[in-house]
Every structure is written in C-alpha cells, then in structure tokens.
Design an enzyme around this catalytic site. Structure first.
Site, PDB file in Angstrom:
ATOM      1  N   ASP A  40       0.621  -1.310   0.274  1.00  0.00           N
ATOM      2  CA  ASP A  40      -0.045   0.217  -0.120  1.00  0.00           C
ATOM      3  C   ASP A  40       0.432   1.338   0.010  1.00  0.00           C
ATOM      4  O   ASP A  40       0.211   2.340  -0.403  1.00  0.00           O
ATOM      5  CB  ASP A  40      -0.598   0.183   1.178  1.00  0.00           C
ATOM      6  CG  ASP A  40      -2.230  -1.078   0.910  1.00  0.00           C
ATOM      7  OD1 ASP A  40      -2.579  -0.759  -0.309  1.00  0.00           O
ATOM      8  OD2 ASP A  40      -2.569  -1.827   1.919  1.00  0.00           O
ATOM      9  N   SER A  41       2.505   1.834   1.131  1.00  0.00           N
ATOM     10  CA  SER A  41       2.694   3.198   1.141  1.00  0.00           C
ATOM     11  C   SER A  41       3.482   2.381   0.316  1.00  0.00           C
ATOM     12  O   SER A  41       3.808   3.481  -0.654  1.00  0.00           O
ATOM     13  CB  SER A  41       3.751   2.218   2.139  1.00  0.00           C
ATOM     14  OG  SER A  41       2.942   2.064   3.288  1.00  0.00           O
TER      15      SER A  41
END
Length: 398
Positions: free
Chosen positions: A170-171
C-alpha cells in the site's frame, strides 16, 4: 515550518485505508492543501484501525490523516457527487483508490471531470491498475505483494512465505502515486493539460524487485527465501552477542572484510582461499557466518559496536520504537516530531521525508476529527451559504 514546495496546490482525496491516503499524506506533508472527502457516518476506516485504542482513538489516524482537511460528503447521493464536482473543479489533483469503474459509475470519471477542469491530474491507486483482465478485482496489498514477487522471497527458506510487519505494498503504491503526481504537474507546465496517474500495487512492488526478472530471463534462476541474508553477499547478517542483543555487521567488500578479520584476531581468514574474495565468501557464506557468530557471542554489544564503527564497518542494533525515540541521530535531525493533539495533548510520529533545504515539508496538524473542515471548505471553496451547509448536514448529505 515554511509553507512547503506544494503550497497553492489543491488536492481532493477520495481514497480510504492506506494506499490512496498515503499519497495524500505525502502531498500534504509538503504543503499541498489536501481536502479529504469522507463518508458522514463512518469516515475513513483508518479512524478505527489499530491494535490499541488509547483514549478510544486509533493511533494510526493522526499519522495518515495529518495535514488534511476533513469534509464529510456522501458520494452515494446525487447531491454529494455534485458537491464533489464543485470541489474538483477548483482542484489541481484528485487522489482515489476505489475499485476501477466506481468513479465512472458515479459520473466522476476522469474524462468527465477534465471537461470542466482540463488541467486536472488524477492519481488512481488500485491493486492491478486501471486496465488489464484483473483491473476490477478487489486489490489489496497482500495480493499485490505476492503478485509483485515480494512475498515469495520473504522469510526463512524452510517455512511458508512471510510478510513484512507493515502494509508495504500500500505504501509503495501511494508513494509511486505521489511521484506520478509530481511528474504530471511538471508536464502540465508545458502542455496545460492534466492526465491520469495509474499506480497499481503489484507494479509498485515489482519496481523494487531489483534484478529478479532479468536474472531469471538470462539464467533461469528463481530467487528464493533466504532469511536474514542475501545469498552470495557475505558477511552481511545479524549476529548474537554475550549481552543478548543482536548486532548487524556488513563487511562484504574485501577491504572491510580484512578489517573485520583483524578485529576478530584472525587476520589469516582474509587470506584463506575460502574467504579471500567476494565470490569465495558467497560460496562459503554459512560457515563464515558461523565463525563470526562464535566471535560476537563472546562480546558485549556496548563494547563491540564502537570498535566496529571505528574500523569503518557497517554496524548497528536492531531498533524498535523505544530505541528510535532515544537515539541522538533521530533527535538531531528531528526524524520524529511531537505534534499537538486535541485529545492526546502531544503525539509523536515520523517527520516528513525527504528533506528539502529551502522549502522543507513538515507536520502542521495531526489527523482531524471527522468533518472538522466541512463548513469552512464548503462555504469558502464551494461557495455555499452557512444555511445551505446546515441543511445538507441535517439530511446527512454532508
């Protein structure tokens, strides 16, 4: 802090959870005005996520919601979508991470929005991207990390694939989306036109996988799990000490390895045919690590670390949050900052990175309360009257 290099850039964030909002966090850290649209009833689920709930609040939200303005809008209603269009008409950037096709279903697709705002940049973060046969599948970091190759090589070789202790997929996709936004804004200076930034989680993982694909293509080798080491890179590992802590030592270059051998009182190992060059040490990695571990196990880490550092070797401890907060390097560079919070008083979190010398980023405020900026934004940006906002609130639209 200064206003930041993105002062004057308006971002409408319509994402939730981590991938899209991390993009918004990065942009907000560097001065962009990030207006986050949230469901009036529940808000972003990150407001509730987390293992612990100090004072009933998620410690995750102050970080990922920082530097943003919270505006409640029900995008599932015609009126809510009309409000979103008005706000987007004034914006430079939209960030979203709905399943591909959702915005189009709501009449908020890029083509439609760009007709009234041709300079708009839209960052679209999803599991598999906006095109291809998997585009409309549910896209979560665990699948993207596996598909991008990270899961297969993470963990011990005799166990099932492991995961990092954070949602790294996600990051990475949020960070790639923020990078894409910067590129698109730069291109807009020349063309006057915006464009779509398509950031897929699996591709964001794939892009950091080094030579994994190329090595297989040229040699047929499939990289496997190797635990705490990189195969063929030795010595570079964590080793036990007498004090019970682990010490990191990296000495895989020939000159550094010679210095390590001298510290160990075994200069002869640097000339041993099994260890005297990079290739030989890689072949004999296991037995070399065992020799070094036998030596470090007889050392106290507080005595060992200064000697390793003085010899110019890459070395250090394994840090947790307490070590980070106590470390003078973190303190000197303000890597962790303390931010005023209306409930916690002060809350510590990582600072804005990377560092810019003239127009640095920073944390202006932590994640806001749900709808904290609804009235101000709708009256000042969308041009509504206070009475109209109150009426929409009463009906649950905002």
């Amino acid at each position: 802090m200064t206003q930041g290099p993105l002062a004057g850039v308006r971002v409408i964030e319509m994402g939730q959870l981590i991938a899209g909002p991390f993009c918004g966090q990065v942009l907000g850290d560097f001065g962009a005005e990030v207006i986050k649209l949230e469901d009036p009833k529940t808000g972003d689920p990150m407001r509730q996520w987390g293992r612990s709930k100090p004072k009933g609040l998620s410690p995750w939200w102050p970080v990922i919601g920082r530097n943003k303005k919270s505006v409640t809008v029900d995008l599932r209603t015609d009126e809510g979508r009309a409000i979103a269009r008005e706000l987007i008409a004034t914006a430079d950037v939209v960030v979203e991470n709905f399943r591909p096709g959702t915005l189009e279903k709501w009449g908020l697709g890029y083509e439609e929005l760009a007709r009234t705002n041709p300079g708009l940049v839209m960052a679209r973060v999803s599991g598999f991207g906006q095109t291809g046969p998997y585009a409309k599948r549910a896209g979560y970091a665990l699948v993207g990390e596996a598909m991008g190759g990270l899961r297969h090589i993470t963990g011990e070789p005799d166990r099932n694939p492991a995961r990092a202790g954070i949602s790294i997929g996600d990051s990475l996709s949020g960070l790639n989306a923020a990078l894409g936004v910067m590129m698109a804004l730069h291109a807009r200076h020349a063309t006057g036109k915006g464009q779509v930034v398509d950031a897929a989680i699996y591709e964001s993982v794939l892009t950091v996988m080094e030579n994994l694909i190329t090595e297989y293509d040229l040699t047929g080798y499939i990289r496997e799990r190797s635990g705490a080491v990189l195969p063929g890179i030795a010595p570079s590992n964590v080793y036990p000490t007498r004090s019970g802590e682990l010490v990191l030592i990296g000495a895989n270059q020939d000159t550094l390895f010679k210095r390590l051998c001298e510290l160990m009182g075994r200069p002869d190992l640097a000339e041993d045919p099994r260890y005297r060059d990079h290739a030989a040490r890689g072949v004999n990695q296991g037995e070399l690590d065992a020799r070094i571990a036998a030596w470090t196990l007889d050392q106290d880490i507080d005595d060992l670390l200064p000697r390793l550092e003085q010899a110019g070797l890459a070395t250090g401890r394994i840090y947790r949050a307490p070590e980070m907060l106590a470390d003078p390097q973190f303190q000197a560079r303000e890597s962790i900052v303390s931010v005023p919070h209306p409930v916690f008083g002060q809350v510590k979190m990582q600072n804005a990175f990377p560092r810019l010398t003239d127009t640095p980023g920073g944390v202006r405020w932590p994640g806001p309360t749900l709808g904290e900026h609804t009235q101000a934004v709708l009256t000042q940006v969308a041009g509504m009257t206070a009475e109209k906002v109150a009426e929409l609130k009463a009906r649950g639209v905002v």
